[in-house]
Design a protein around this motif. Sequence first.
Motif, PDB file in Angstrom:
ATOM      1  N   ASP A   1      -6.267 -39.447 -28.563  1.00 43.00           N
ATOM      2  CA  ASP A   1      -7.036 -39.366 -27.312  1.00 43.00           C
ATOM      3  C   ASP A   1      -8.272 -40.262 -27.368  1.00 43.00           C
ATOM      4  O   ASP A   1      -8.631 -40.905 -26.369  1.00 43.00           O
ATOM      5  CB  ASP A   1      -7.452 -37.925 -27.018  1.00 43.00           C
ATOM      6  CG  ASP A   1      -6.291 -37.038 -26.607  1.00 43.00           C
ATOM      7  OD1 ASP A   1      -5.207 -37.562 -26.264  1.00 43.00           O
ATOM      8  OD2 ASP A   1      -6.468 -35.800 -26.642  1.00 43.00           O
ATOM      9  N   ALA A   2      -8.938 -40.320 -28.520  1.00 40.05           N
ATOM     10  CA  ALA A   2     -10.113 -41.181 -28.672  1.00 40.05           C
ATOM     11  C   ALA A   2      -9.731 -42.655 -28.549  1.00 40.05           C
ATOM     12  O   ALA A   2     -10.432 -43.438 -27.898  1.00 40.05           O
ATOM     13  CB  ALA A   2     -10.795 -40.911 -30.005  1.00 40.05           C
TER      14      ALA A   2
ATOM     15  N   VAL B   1      -7.142 -43.882 -26.899  1.00 38.25           N
ATOM     16  CA  VAL B   1      -6.787 -44.116 -25.496  1.00 38.25           C
ATOM     17  C   VAL B   1      -8.052 -44.199 -24.627  1.00 38.25           C
ATOM     18  O   VAL B   1      -8.168 -45.084 -23.775  1.00 38.25           O
ATOM     19  CB  VAL B   1      -5.819 -43.028 -24.984  1.00 38.25           C
ATOM     20  CG1 VAL B   1      -5.671 -43.064 -23.474  1.00 38.25           C
ATOM     21  CG2 VAL B   1      -4.454 -43.191 -25.662  1.00 38.25           C
ATOM     22  N   ALA B   2      -9.009 -43.318 -24.855  1.00 38.48           N
ATOM     23  CA  ALA B   2     -10.264 -43.344 -24.087  1.00 38.48           C
ATOM     24  C   ALA B   2     -10.991 -44.673 -24.307  1.00 38.48           C
ATOM     25  O   ALA B   2     -11.510 -45.273 -23.353  1.00 38.48           O
ATOM     26  CB  ALA B   2     -11.149 -42.169 -24.482  1.00 38.48           C
ATOM     27  N   ASP B   3     -11.009 -45.150 -25.544  1.00 39.62           N
ATOM     28  CA  ASP B   3     -11.660 -46.424 -25.830  1.00 39.62           C
ATOM     29  C   ASP B   3     -10.920 -47.584 -25.179  1.00 39.62           C
ATOM     30  O   ASP B   3     -11.541 -48.531 -24.688  1.00 39.62           O
ATOM     31  CB  ASP B   3     -11.773 -46.649 -27.338  1.00 39.62           C
ATOM     32  CG  ASP B   3     -12.870 -45.819 -27.983  1.00 39.62           C
ATOM     33  OD1 ASP B   3     -13.634 -45.141 -27.253  1.00 39.62           O
ATOM     34  OD2 ASP B   3     -12.962 -45.851 -29.223  1.00 39.62           O
TER      35      ASP B   3
ATOM     36  N   ARG C   1      -9.273 -47.494 -22.384  1.00 37.67           N
ATOM     37  CA  ARG C   1      -9.646 -47.452 -20.964  1.00 37.67           C
ATOM     38  C   ARG C   1     -11.062 -48.011 -20.759  1.00 37.67           C
ATOM     39  O   ARG C   1     -11.306 -48.781 -19.849  1.00 37.67           O
ATOM     40  CB  ARG C   1      -9.577 -46.025 -20.439  1.00 37.67           C
ATOM     41  CG  ARG C   1      -8.178 -45.465 -20.384  1.00 37.67           C
ATOM     42  CD  ARG C   1      -7.757 -45.181 -18.954  1.00 37.67           C
ATOM     43  NE  ARG C   1      -6.438 -44.570 -18.944  1.00 37.67           N
ATOM     44  CZ  ARG C   1      -5.319 -45.242 -18.668  1.00 37.67           C
ATOM     45  NH1 ARG C   1      -5.354 -46.522 -18.395  1.00 37.67           N
ATOM     46  NH2 ARG C   1      -4.162 -44.622 -18.662  1.00 37.67           N
ATOM     47  N   GLU C   2     -11.979 -47.615 -21.621  1.00 40.93           N
ATOM     48  CA  GLU C   2     -13.373 -48.023 -21.463  1.00 40.93           C
ATOM     49  C   GLU C   2     -13.602 -49.500 -21.779  1.00 40.93           C
ATOM     50  O   GLU C   2     -14.384 -50.174 -21.112  1.00 40.93           O
ATOM     51  CB  GLU C   2     -14.268 -47.166 -22.360  1.00 40.93           C
ATOM     52  CG  GLU C   2     -15.746 -47.490 -22.217  1.00 40.93           C
ATOM     53  CD  GLU C   2     -16.646 -46.603 -23.055  1.00 40.93           C
ATOM     54  OE1 GLU C   2     -17.805 -46.997 -23.260  1.00 40.93           O
ATOM     55  OE2 GLU C   2     -16.200 -45.522 -23.504  1.00 40.93           O
TER      56      GLU C   2
ATOM     57  N   TRP D   1      -0.323 -43.100 -19.593  1.00 43.88           N
ATOM     58  CA  TRP D   1      -0.844 -44.094 -20.528  1.00 43.88           C
ATOM     59  C   TRP D   1      -0.016 -45.378 -20.516  1.00 43.88           C
ATOM     60  O   TRP D   1      -0.348 -46.338 -21.218  1.00 43.88           O
ATOM     61  CB  TRP D   1      -0.858 -43.549 -21.941  1.00 43.88           C
ATOM     62  CG  TRP D   1      -1.732 -42.382 -22.202  1.00 43.88           C
ATOM     63  CD1 TRP D   1      -2.632 -41.782 -21.349  1.00 43.88           C
ATOM     64  CD2 TRP D   1      -1.793 -41.621 -23.403  1.00 43.88           C
ATOM     65  NE1 TRP D   1      -3.242 -40.724 -21.951  1.00 43.88           N
ATOM     66  CE2 TRP D   1      -2.745 -40.592 -23.217  1.00 43.88           C
ATOM     67  CE3 TRP D   1      -1.144 -41.716 -24.631  1.00 43.88           C
ATOM     68  CZ2 TRP D   1      -3.060 -39.670 -24.221  1.00 43.88           C
ATOM     69  CZ3 TRP D   1      -1.455 -40.794 -25.612  1.00 43.88           C
ATOM     70  CH2 TRP D   1      -2.411 -39.791 -25.409  1.00 43.88           C
TER      71      TRP D   1
END
Length: 102
Positions: free
Chosen positions: A67-68, A70-72, A74-75, A97
């Motif tokens: 999850d971390a 994937v979040a990165d 996106r960011e 995703w």
Amino acid sequence: MAIEGLTITRHKDGDEGEYHAHIEGTEAIGRLTWVTRSQNGHTARVAEHTLVPREIGGRGVASALVDALVADAREHGFKIVPQCSYVAKKFGQNPTWADLRV
């Protein structure tokens, strides 16, 4: 699902890095390792390995590491190559995703 006492840190050294997961009260560290590659015209992080010691296993630590990542993605606008079988499995379970996968 939040994991009580979980901290995820990011470690980068040039074109490679790791996400580390630590749960308060333990010495064990879960890891998701990656390397940067240019693939199909995109900058991508190749997720190589997800490793969670038995001491902190079974709590969702590996999932939190993915999850971390994937979040990165996106960011920061990079793509992911899920070379690690666990990361590939998580991508299969999360069709939202798909735009991040190379």
